[in-house]
Write a protein that holds these residues in place. Structure first.
Motif, PDB file in Angstrom:
ATOM      1  N   TYR A 167       0.856  -1.182   0.000  1.00 12.96           N
ATOM      2  CA  TYR A 167       0.000   0.000   0.000  1.00 12.96           C
ATOM      3  C   TYR A 167       0.896   1.237   0.000  1.00 12.96           C
ATOM      4  O   TYR A 167       1.855   1.330   0.775  1.00 12.96           O
ATOM      5  CB  TYR A 167      -0.903   0.013   1.235  1.00 12.96           C
ATOM      6  N   LEU A 168       0.546   2.197  -0.846  1.00 19.22           N
ATOM      7  CA  LEU A 168       1.382   3.377  -1.039  1.00 19.22           C
ATOM      8  C   LEU A 168       0.803   4.615  -0.367  1.00 19.22           C
ATOM      9  O   LEU A 168       1.210   5.728  -0.661  1.00 19.22           O
ATOM     10  CB  LEU A 168       1.555   3.636  -2.540  1.00 19.22           C
ATOM     11  N   ASN A 169      -0.155   4.419   0.538  1.00 15.84           N
ATOM     12  CA  ASN A 169      -0.872   5.545   1.139  1.00 15.84           C
ATOM     13  C   ASN A 169       0.060   6.500   1.885  1.00 15.84           C
ATOM     14  O   ASN A 169      -0.202   7.688   1.973  1.00 15.84           O
ATOM     15  CB  ASN A 169      -1.935   5.053   2.129  1.00 15.84           C
ATOM     16  N   TRP A 191       0.893   2.604  13.069  1.00 19.59           N
ATOM     17  CA  TRP A 191      -0.361   2.188  13.709  1.00 19.59           C
ATOM     18  C   TRP A 191      -1.525   2.253  12.727  1.00 19.59           C
ATOM     19  O   TRP A 191      -2.395   1.383  12.735  1.00 19.59           O
ATOM     20  CB  TRP A 191      -0.624   3.055  14.939  1.00 19.59           C
ATOM     21  N   ASP A 192      -1.536   3.269  11.869  1.00 16.21           N
ATOM     22  CA  ASP A 192      -2.575   3.341  10.842  1.00 16.21           C
ATOM     23  C   ASP A 192      -2.408   2.215   9.823  1.00 16.21           C
ATOM     24  O   ASP A 192      -3.401   1.661   9.320  1.00 16.21           O
ATOM     25  CB  ASP A 192      -2.536   4.694  10.138  1.00 16.21           C
ATOM     26  N   ALA A 193      -1.155   1.874   9.502  1.00 22.16           N
ATOM     27  CA  ALA A 193      -0.900   0.770   8.568  1.00 22.16           C
ATOM     28  C   ALA A 193      -1.412  -0.550   9.137  1.00 22.16           C
ATOM     29  O   ALA A 193      -1.983  -1.376   8.413  1.00 22.16           O
ATOM     30  CB  ALA A 193       0.599   0.671   8.273  1.00 22.16           C
ATOM     31  N   VAL A 194      -1.224  -0.752  10.442  1.00 21.91           N
ATOM     32  CA  VAL A 194      -1.734  -1.961  11.096  1.00 21.91           C
ATOM     33  C   VAL A 194      -3.240  -2.066  10.907  1.00 21.91           C
ATOM     34  O   VAL A 194      -3.778  -3.122  10.546  1.00 21.91           O
ATOM     35  CB  VAL A 194      -1.381  -1.947  12.604  1.00 21.91           C
ATOM     36  N   ALA A 251      15.107   0.343  11.822  1.00 23.93           N
ATOM     37  CA  ALA A 251      14.274   0.612  12.997  1.00 23.93           C
ATOM     38  C   ALA A 251      13.970   2.099  12.967  1.00 23.93           C
ATOM     39  O   ALA A 251      14.870   2.931  13.098  1.00 23.93           O
ATOM     40  CB  ALA A 251      15.006   0.218  14.278  1.00 23.93           C
ATOM     41  N   GLU A 252      12.701   2.433  12.771  1.00 25.52           N
ATOM     42  CA  GLU A 252      12.312   3.818  12.498  1.00 25.52           C
ATOM     43  C   GLU A 252      11.249   4.271  13.491  1.00 25.52           C
ATOM     44  O   GLU A 252      10.548   3.457  14.101  1.00 25.52           O
ATOM     45  CB  GLU A 252      11.781   3.902  11.062  1.00 25.52           C
ATOM     46  N   ASN A 253      11.151   5.583  13.653  1.00 24.73           N
ATOM     47  CA  ASN A 253      10.087   6.167  14.455  1.00 24.73           C
ATOM     48  C   ASN A 253       8.733   5.702  13.903  1.00 24.73           C
ATOM     49  O   ASN A 253       8.439   5.869  12.723  1.00 24.73           O
ATOM     50  CB  ASN A 253      10.195   7.700  14.393  1.00 24.73           C
ATOM     51  N   CYS A 254       7.905   5.138  14.774  1.00 18.87           N
ATOM     52  CA  CYS A 254       6.653   4.519  14.332  1.00 18.87           C
ATOM     53  C   CYS A 254       5.650   5.532  13.793  1.00 18.87           C
ATOM     54  O   CYS A 254       4.664   5.135  13.151  1.00 18.87           O
ATOM     55  CB  CYS A 254       6.014   3.735  15.475  1.00 18.87           C
ATOM     56  N   CYS A 305      -4.293  -2.958   7.250  1.00 21.05           N
ATOM     57  CA  CYS A 305      -4.128  -4.383   6.960  1.00 21.05           C
ATOM     58  C   CYS A 305      -5.218  -5.216   7.622  1.00 21.05           C
ATOM     59  O   CYS A 305      -5.722  -6.180   7.034  1.00 21.05           O
ATOM     60  CB  CYS A 305      -2.754  -4.864   7.421  1.00 21.05           C
ATOM     61  N   GLN A 306      -5.604  -4.853   8.832  1.00 28.89           N
ATOM     62  CA  GLN A 306      -6.638  -5.606   9.530  1.00 28.89           C
ATOM     63  C   GLN A 306      -7.985  -5.477   8.833  1.00 28.89           C
ATOM     64  O   GLN A 306      -8.778  -6.420   8.827  1.00 28.89           O
ATOM     65  CB  GLN A 306      -6.738  -5.122  10.982  1.00 28.89           C
ATOM     66  N   ARG A 307      -8.245  -4.330   8.222  1.00 27.68           N
ATOM     67  CA  ARG A 307      -9.529  -4.132   7.526  1.00 27.68           C
ATOM     68  C   ARG A 307      -9.660  -5.025   6.299  1.00 27.68           C
ATOM     69  O   ARG A 307     -10.777  -5.273   5.828  1.00 27.68           O
ATOM     70  CB  ARG A 307      -9.695  -2.663   7.133  1.00 27.68           C
ATOM     71  N   VAL A 308      -8.550  -5.512   5.764  1.00 27.28           N
ATOM     72  CA  VAL A 308      -8.603  -6.432   4.611  1.00 27.28           C
ATOM     73  C   VAL A 308      -8.284  -7.864   5.059  1.00 27.28           C
ATOM     74  O   VAL A 308      -7.790  -8.673   4.276  1.00 27.28           O
ATOM     75  CB  VAL A 308      -7.651  -5.965   3.483  1.00 27.28           C
TER      76      VAL A 308
END
Length: 255
Positions: free
Chosen positions: A52-54, A59-62, A174-177, A65-68
């Motif tokens: 996904y290129l959004n 946390w929003d990415a999590v 390892a990046e800032n979430c 993914c859960q919605r699909v």
């Protein structure tokens, strides 16, 4: 199925001619479509993957993914990771990525255990799943790290040039979430019908393929116990076209 009417003649008793027509003839079928449109299928894990290129934070990415019905991707073996690196993902230019490389959020987090002289810590799976998941090597720390944070989120760096990726070249960050990034979702393979709808376990459906007259049961993402219907030719029509997505539905082409 056969495109044209197959007319056969056979001699019956008493030299009578028996004439019959079939439009579809059941053939062995291999089903290659086990993922929704836009997802890539990997047989080794019976899973589907999508980038996904959004440009969302971790946390929003999590949640996306859960919605699909999936999760941020974790990997069970090197072969699975090599499959991901080998794909030509449809990657558009975005403000938050460089053209020659891309980073995806994936389903790991790096927990800091010691900040004395170096950032010591360990990887964890963000959402507990299979015990077979492997953990990444020591990460490269991102530029947006905060000194107050003790948990950072994983990004897999994917190189734009195929020659680099086919040699397995990649990096772990390892990046800032709360940074925005593309992300990689993973979900179980599923049944997809001829109209690209996702089919739930145990339901009847017509699989993707060339025969709209197949009816199968969805079991563990695979079509099983398939039954084929045969269609009579349309009455009063000499030339016709079959509907590729509807069983026994025809369009008459006569003047």
């Amino acid at each position: 199925g056969k495109e044209n009417v197959d007319s056969r003649h056979s001699r019956g008793r008493g030299a009578e001619t028996t004439r019959f027509h079939t439009v579809n003839v059941a053939q062995p079928v291999r089903f290659s479509r086990k993922c929704p449109t836009g997802w890539y299928h990997y047989e080794g894990t019976a899973s589907c993957y999508r980038v996904y290129l959004n440009g969302e934070n971790y946390w929003d990415a999590v949640q996306t993914c859960q919605r699909v019905n999936g999760s941020l991707a974790t990997f069970t073996a090197d072969q699975e990771l090599r499959f991901i690196l080998a794909q030509e993902w449809d990657l558009e230019e975005k403000a938050f990525v460089r053209k020659d490389l891309h980073r995806f959020w994936v389903g790991y987090q790096y927990v800091i255990t010691n900040r004395n002289h170096s950032l010591e810590g360990h990887w964890e799976v963000a959402y507990k799943g299979s015990s077979e998941v492997f953990l990444p090597p020591d990460p490269i720390f991102g530029t947006a790290m905060s000194e107050k944070e003790n948990v950072f989120c994983a990004q897999l760096q994917y190189f734009y040039f195929p020659a680099l990726r086919h040699h397995g070249l990649h990096s772990w960050f390892a990046e800032n979430c709360y940074e925005k990034s593309s992300f990689l979702c993973k979900r179980s393979q599923t049944c997809v019908d001829i109209k690209d709808n996702i089919v739930d376990e145990g339901y009847y459906f017509t699989p993707k393929g060339n025969d709209p007259c197949l009816s199968c049961t969805c079991h563990n993402g695979e079509p099983e116990m398939c039954v084929a219907a045969l269609c009579e030719r349309p009455q009063g029509c000499q030339q016709y076209r079959k509907d590729p997505k509807e069983c026994c539905k025809f369009t008459c082409l006569d003047p």
